[in-house]
Design an enzyme around this catalytic site. Structure first.
Site, mmCIF file in Angstrom:
data_model
loop_
_atom_site.group_PDB
_atom_site.id
_atom_site.type_symbol
_atom_site.label_atom_id
_atom_site.label_comp_id
_atom_site.label_asym_id
_atom_site.label_seq_id
_atom_site.Cartn_x
_atom_site.Cartn_y
_atom_site.Cartn_z
ATOM 1 N N VAL A 1 0.863 -1.176 0.000
ATOM 2 C CA VAL A 1 0.000 0.000 0.000
ATOM 3 C C VAL A 1 0.903 1.230 0.000
ATOM 4 O O VAL A 1 1.855 1.321 0.789
ATOM 5 C CB VAL A 1 -0.941 0.029 1.216
ATOM 6 N N ASP B 1 -12.030 -11.315 7.221
ATOM 7 C CA ASP B 1 -10.704 -11.067 7.805
ATOM 8 C C ASP B 1 -10.750 -9.833 8.701
ATOM 9 O O ASP B 1 -9.916 -8.937 8.585
ATOM 10 C CB ASP B 1 -9.654 -10.908 6.708
#
Length: 296
Positions: A24, A142
């Protein structure tokens, strides 16, 4: 030094983090003159193993699924996706998302546990994000502190829908890869059931336990040992949770049908937020063995 520019528009500025499936980046949108987050999807280092076309196809399908899942959600506690850069069948997409600058809940917990009322407020925010996802047929799968980002004002944002299960998109995990984080995975999913919204709520319950207690009750030395503990060992009763304790009892129930529905859970979290502070017990109580069934 000239920074790399993606799609002729998004200038990579700084790496923010990453995992086994990508990175990211903080980036600058040259067209709209604003900062954004770019998720670069990358397979594991090919030098570490043989090429795996099936894995790469699944990874590409997974990131496209994440983009579509996020595009269906317009919610203040779900990260916003702005754009997808699709490089074609021979490459991997980039996701362009809002930049959330307050770090993750995992970062916050490195400074110590949260107060019960603060944890209850966070729980209501994450629950509202999950309700929005579940309403359109998306399971997150998740939910964990690393996937909850914090805005500078403390509000939370649920992110990383990369392994979300969308009901009309079957077969995208057929390669047998391990999907999810062992420490936060619901017992029924470990047992091979795909799970339902109640499985995300178990994960939320474990996240709240970790947030208020400052420790994971079933973490063991290895992922396999952790999975075994989630399946077979009772969750120790919390010591610091105060008014949040009934919520943890309700969510960390191995019977998915006995976990509270979203309306009841929101009421329980609201009550926990408003409960008067309690002195923390220096000694653990009995384990969460047979919690009472909450109202549905």
């Amino acid at each position: 030094m000239v920074n790399r520019v993606i799609d002729g528009r998004f200038e990579l500025v700084e790496r923010l983090g990453g995992g086994g499936m990508g990175l990211v980046w903080r980036a600058w949108d040259q067209a709209l003159h604003r900062e954004v987050a770019l998720k670069e999807v990358r397979p594991p280092d090919p030098a570490l193993g043989d090429p795996d076309p099936a894995r790469d196809r699944e990874l590409r399908a997974r990131v496209l699924r994440e983009a579509r899942a996020l595009a269906r959600l317009n919610h203040p506690h779900v990260v916003t996706i702005h754009h997808i850069v699709d490089t074609g069948e021979d490459g991997f997409p980039w996701l362009v998302m809002e930049l959330v600058t307050g770090g993750s809940l995992q970062d916050r917990l490195s400074d110590g546990p949260m107060a019960p009322a603060e944890t209850a407020r966070l729980g209501r925010e994450v629950l509202s994000a999950l309700r929005a996802a579940h309403a359109v047929g998306i399971l997150h799968r998740d939910v964990k502190p690393g996937n909850v980002l914090l805005r500078p004002d403390g509000r939370s944002v649920l992110t990383d829908f990369g392994i979300a299960a969308v009901r009309e998109s079957p077969g995208l995990t057929a390669t047998g890869s391990f999907i999810g984080s062992p420490e936060y995975m619901a017992p029924e999913r470990i047992n091979g059931h795909e799970g339902d919204p109640a499985s995300d709520l178990w994960s939320l319950g474990m996240l709240l336990y970790v947030a208020v207690e400052g420790r994971h009750p079933l973490r063991r030395a290895t992922p396999l040992a952790t999975l075994a503990a989630v399946l077979n060992q009772e969750v120790p009763a919390p010591e610091r949770a105060g008014g949040l304790t009934p919520v943890l009892f309700a969510l960390l129930n191995r019977d998915p049908a006995a976990r509270p529905g979203p309306d009841a859970l929101d009421r329980m979290l609201a009550a926990a937020h408003d409960a008067p502070p309690q002195n923390f017990s220096p000694h653990p109580g009995p384990p969460l063995a047979h919690p009472p069934h909450p109202p549905q």
